[in-house]
Design an enzyme around this catalytic site. Structure first.
Site, PDB file in Angstrom:
ATOM      1  N   CYS A  11      -4.206  -4.360  -2.806  1.00 49.87           N
ATOM      2  CA  CYS A  11      -3.670  -3.708  -1.610  1.00 49.87           C
ATOM      3  C   CYS A  11      -4.047  -2.235  -1.509  1.00 49.87           C
ATOM      4  CB  CYS A  11      -2.157  -3.868  -1.565  1.00 49.87           C
ATOM      5  SG  CYS A  11      -1.622  -5.601  -1.534  1.00 49.87           S
ATOM      6  N   HIS A  54       1.107   1.453   2.927  1.00 48.82           N
ATOM      7  CA  HIS A  54       0.740   0.043   2.854  1.00 48.82           C
ATOM      8  C   HIS A  54       1.931  -0.782   3.298  1.00 48.82           C
ATOM      9  CE1 HIS A  54      -0.324  -3.860   1.474  1.00 48.82           C
ATOM     10  NE2 HIS A  54       0.472  -3.832   0.417  1.00 48.82           N
ATOM     11  N   ASN A  75       2.109  -8.496   5.145  1.00 50.89           N
ATOM     12  CA  ASN A  75       1.294  -7.748   4.192  1.00 50.89           C
ATOM     13  C   ASN A  75      -0.138  -8.264   4.262  1.00 50.89           C
ATOM     14  OD1 ASN A  75      -0.025  -6.721   1.936  1.00 50.89           O
ATOM     15  ND2 ASN A  75       1.679  -7.073   0.532  1.00 50.89           N
TER      16      ASN A  75
END
Length: 333
Positions: free
Chosen positions: A118, A260, A290
């Site tokens: 990520c 994020h 996500n």
């Protein structure tokens, strides 16, 4: 006579792409033992996008085309491609090489991927910034793209509700002006890899006669949720503080924090500890979930197009991912 201003890196254009297939929490209710109310309360996610017959290189190329157009840059002007991804089409070639071919970028330029989960987009941005500052590239294409629907166990209710697919991209260019990337910070701690990982397929060779795999029967993403939550908050907070301190800035100077998009509670904890208002933090997790390396560039593209970012604003990016990795960047728009 004063010396020329040092070479820097600015974001010249941005773009994003999300697959058309929308999967709502109600859809997931019919797959695993969970509820829309539970997912929304615990994660902030209401829906996510899932790629149907689209490869990572394809969603990456679609986002990159938008970024090139936004920057007013021709494919032949790009002299570096760096993609953050952990879901490449193949082990090799790299996703960046497939993007290079799809967009008609010049043969011979460097094109490669970085694997930081990520944090991948910020790792890629850090690399491109150093290429540009060092004079090795004038215009670079930086992409964050992942198709996590391929590596998520859709029978595991603790993880399948979290992730979505998508891609975001920026064109960065050399500048000697006052705006641009102020600083970046990238970090890792491989000792804690078991907190968040995806083993992939089992592999072996005929000379050893054994498989190399933590568990050959579960190739999907695995996460220790509670532990990961705590480390994510701590490392992302320290990463924001790092780039602020490096530039003599305080939390109040942040025009927009783009974290994020992992979990609304993680983002809320960081916002609270930094003392930021709702207007200083961007979130679109409710619509995308996500999207791993794609989450920050998708959010950036939406923030720019909705007028949330204006010339002279201080924009801060921060991410956390498997590895463990964490990263941040401060930009004067």
């Amino acid at each position: 006579m004063s010396s020329a201003r040092a070479l820097g890196t600015r974001i010249a254009g941005c773009g994003s792409y999300a697959p058309s297939r929308v999967v709502t929490n109600a859809d997931i209710e019919g797959m695993v033992d969970t509820t829309d109310a539970w997912i929304t309360a615990r994660t902030g996610i209401r829906q996510r996008r899932v790629a149907m017959n689209e490869k990572t290189s394809e969603v990456a190329s679609k986002a990159a085309r938008v970024a090139l157009s936004d920057a007013g840059v021709e494919p032949g002007d790009i002299d570096l491609v760096v993609t953050g991804t952990v879901t490449p089409d193949m082990v090799f070639p790299s996703t960046s090489c497939f993007v290079q071919a799809a967009l008609g970028l010049r043969p011979g330029i460097p094109a490669f991927d970085v694997s930081a989960a990520c944090s991948g987009f910020l790792y890629a941005l850090d690399v491109a910034d150093k290429y540009v500052r060092g004079g090795a590239a004038k215009k670079a294409l930086v992409i964050g793209a992942d198709v996590f629907s391929r590596i998520v166990d859709w029978k595991d209710r603790s993880t399948c509700v979290l992730f979505g697919d998508g891609a975001g991209a920026v064109v960065v260019a050399a500048t000697r002006g006052e705006g641009g990337i102020l600083s970046t910070g990238v970090h890792s701690d491989g000792r804690k890899w078991e907190m968040l990982y995806a083993p992939g397929v089992a592999c072996s060779n005929p000379f050893e006669g054994k498989k190399h795999h933590p568990n050959p029967h579960t190739p999907y993403l695995k996460m220790k949720g509670n532990e990961t939550f705590k480390v994510a908050v701590r490392t992302m907070l320290s990463a924001v503080e790092e780039v602020l301190e490096a530039n003599g800035l305080k939390p109040g100077d942040i025009s927009l924090l783009i974290p994020h998009q992992a979990n609304i509670r993680i983002m809320g904890a960081i916002q609270e500890r930094l003392g930021l208002s709702d207007g200083q933090v961007f979130s679109n997790i409710d619509r995308y979930g996500n999207t791993s390396a794609a989450s920050i560039p998708i959010a950036l593209d939406e923030a720019v197009r909705s007028g949330r970012i204006k010339k002279g604003d201080i924009v801060v990016f921060v991410a956390f991912g498997g590895g463990l990795t964490w990263a941040s960047a401060a930009i004067r728009w």
